[in-house]
Design an enzyme around this catalytic site. Structure first.
Site, PDB file in Angstrom:
ATOM      1  CG  ASP A  93      27.933 -16.970  16.359  1.00 40.20           C
ATOM      2  OD1 ASP A  93      27.587 -15.903  15.806  1.00 40.20           O
ATOM      3  OD2 ASP A  93      29.142 -17.110  16.792  1.00 40.20           O
ATOM      4  CB  THR A 147      22.223  -7.720  18.736  1.00 43.97           C
ATOM      5  OG1 THR A 147      23.347  -7.427  18.205  1.00 43.97           O
ATOM      6  CG2 THR A 147      21.651  -8.845  17.778  1.00 43.97           C
ATOM      7  CG  LEU A 148      19.902  -2.981  20.969  1.00 45.39           C
ATOM      8  CD1 LEU A 148      18.529  -2.152  21.537  1.00 45.39           C
ATOM      9  CD2 LEU A 148      20.809  -1.879  20.423  1.00 45.39           C
ATOM     10  N   GLY A 149      22.894  -6.247  23.105  1.00 48.92           N
ATOM     11  CA  GLY A 149      23.463  -7.034  24.226  1.00 48.92           C
ATOM     12  C   GLY A 149      22.398  -6.947  25.229  1.00 48.92           C
ATOM     13  CE  LYS A 194      30.854 -12.992  14.123  1.00 46.65           C
ATOM     14  NZ  LYS A 194      29.858 -13.331  15.207  1.00 46.65           N
ATOM     15  N   GLY A 213      18.541  -6.085  25.015  1.00 49.53           N
ATOM     16  CA  GLY A 213      17.706  -6.648  24.056  1.00 49.53           C
ATOM     17  C   GLY A 213      18.086  -6.405  22.428  1.00 49.53           C
ATOM     18  CD  GLU A 227      34.330 -15.579  12.023  1.00 50.82           C
ATOM     19  OE1 GLU A 227      34.583 -15.014  12.884  1.00 50.82           O
ATOM     20  OE2 GLU A 227      33.648 -16.768  11.886  1.00 50.82           O
TER      21      GLU A 227
END
Length: 305
Positions: free
Chosen positions: A251, A218-220, A42, A223, A141
């Site tokens: 990312d 974030t909603l894939g 990431k 949007g 991470e």
């Protein structure tokens, strides 16, 4: 001269395997091709995305004492990312991520931390990079103590702190001390609801903002949603594309958002640019190879307009 964006995070060697289906527990599937190996993690992905988006970028992280480390450092340098604050850890392998990708682009990932788990605090070079950067960008991470120390140092020097709270912390983890230092929080729907304890994504974003910070969910393919410090909500639609591999799309989004923010773009416009970067990233295989340039993002936004 300081960086526009200083990224603290992980660097992994991604081993990517194309499969007809992601195996269920106890199931074996045959790969569709030989594995591909790319730089990833990431932190590294977001640093490369930031640099390709036009920001002067530095990376704070750790690699191992193995050939993978050379590949990871080369990927950073090739993108123009400063690596002065990267530690090479003797006797430890670099981090690895084993990625399975099915034909529709969805993936499943297993991460082996390697050198990313070997942090013992911020080096002098890392402290200098954090203090001099306009924006500090962090994820979850690597050692949370190192992230907390970096965020505190950034705030002490008046820098903006952007946290991508991914992967989602394990149950019982208290992120409050870190969140208290965050100016802009980026999470997906799962991470938002896990952090806020609220099922609805929009309600979770409002709860996480709480008048103290801006929150992006974030909603894939739908949007992204922005809730700013005042509680105002802005929805940014995604560009419709055919996904090949979703690895690294988040990312691309976060690194581009950090770069645009550091370069002075208003948050709603920076968010639109980030959505375009995410849309471009899903159209190629592998994380770093598919991270878009500023020119590509500009072209996509121009076509959309």
């Amino acid at each position: 001269m300081g960086h526009d964006v200083t990224v603290i995070g992980s660097a992994n060697l991604d081993v990517v395997v194309l499969v007809p289906a992601i195996p269920a527990p106890g199931e074996t599937v045959l790969a569709r091709a030989d594995p591909a190996r790319h730089a990833g993690g990431k932190g590294l992905n977001q640093a490369v995305a930031s640099a390709r988006a036009g920001a002067r970028t530095g990376f704070v992280g750790a690699v191992g004492d193995d050939p993978a480390a050379d590949l990871l450092l080369h990927a950073l340098r090739e993108a123009g990312v400063a690596v002065d604050a990267v530690v090479r850890t003797p006797g430890r392998p670099s981090g690895t991520a084993h990625v399975t990708v099915r034909p529709d682009g969805e993936n499943a990932i297993v991460v082996v931390a390697g050198a990313n788990a070997g942090w013992s605090g911020l080096t002098v070079a890392a402290q200098a990079a954090v203090a001099a950067g306009t924006v500090l960008l962090a994820q979850l991470e690597v050692d949370p103590g190192a992230v907390l120390a970096a965020a505190a140092l950034a705030r002490e020097h008046g820098r903006l702190v952007l946290l991508n709270a991914a992967p989602a912390p394990s149950e019982g983890t208290d992120l409050t001390p870190l969140l208290d230092l965050v100016d802009l929080l980026v999470v997906n729907e799962h991470e938002a609801t896990a952090l806020a304890g609220v099922v609805d994504g929009a309600a979770a974003a409002r709860a996480l903002a709480g008048g103290r910070r801006s929150v992006v969910v974030t909603l894939g393919a739908r949007g992204a949603l922005l809730v700013d410090r005042t509680g105002a909500v802005t929805a940014v639609p995604a560009t419709a594309v055919t996904a090949v591999d979703t690895t690294g799309a988040g990312d691309a989004f976060v690194g581009t958002l950090a770069a645009a923010t550091a370069l002075g773009e208003p948050l709603p416009l920076a968010l639109r640019r980030a959505c375009a970067a995410g849309a471009l990233a899903v159209q190629g295989h592998g994380a770093v190879p598919s991270l878009p340039t500023r020119v590509a993002v500009d072209a996509l936004l121009s076509r959309a307009d």
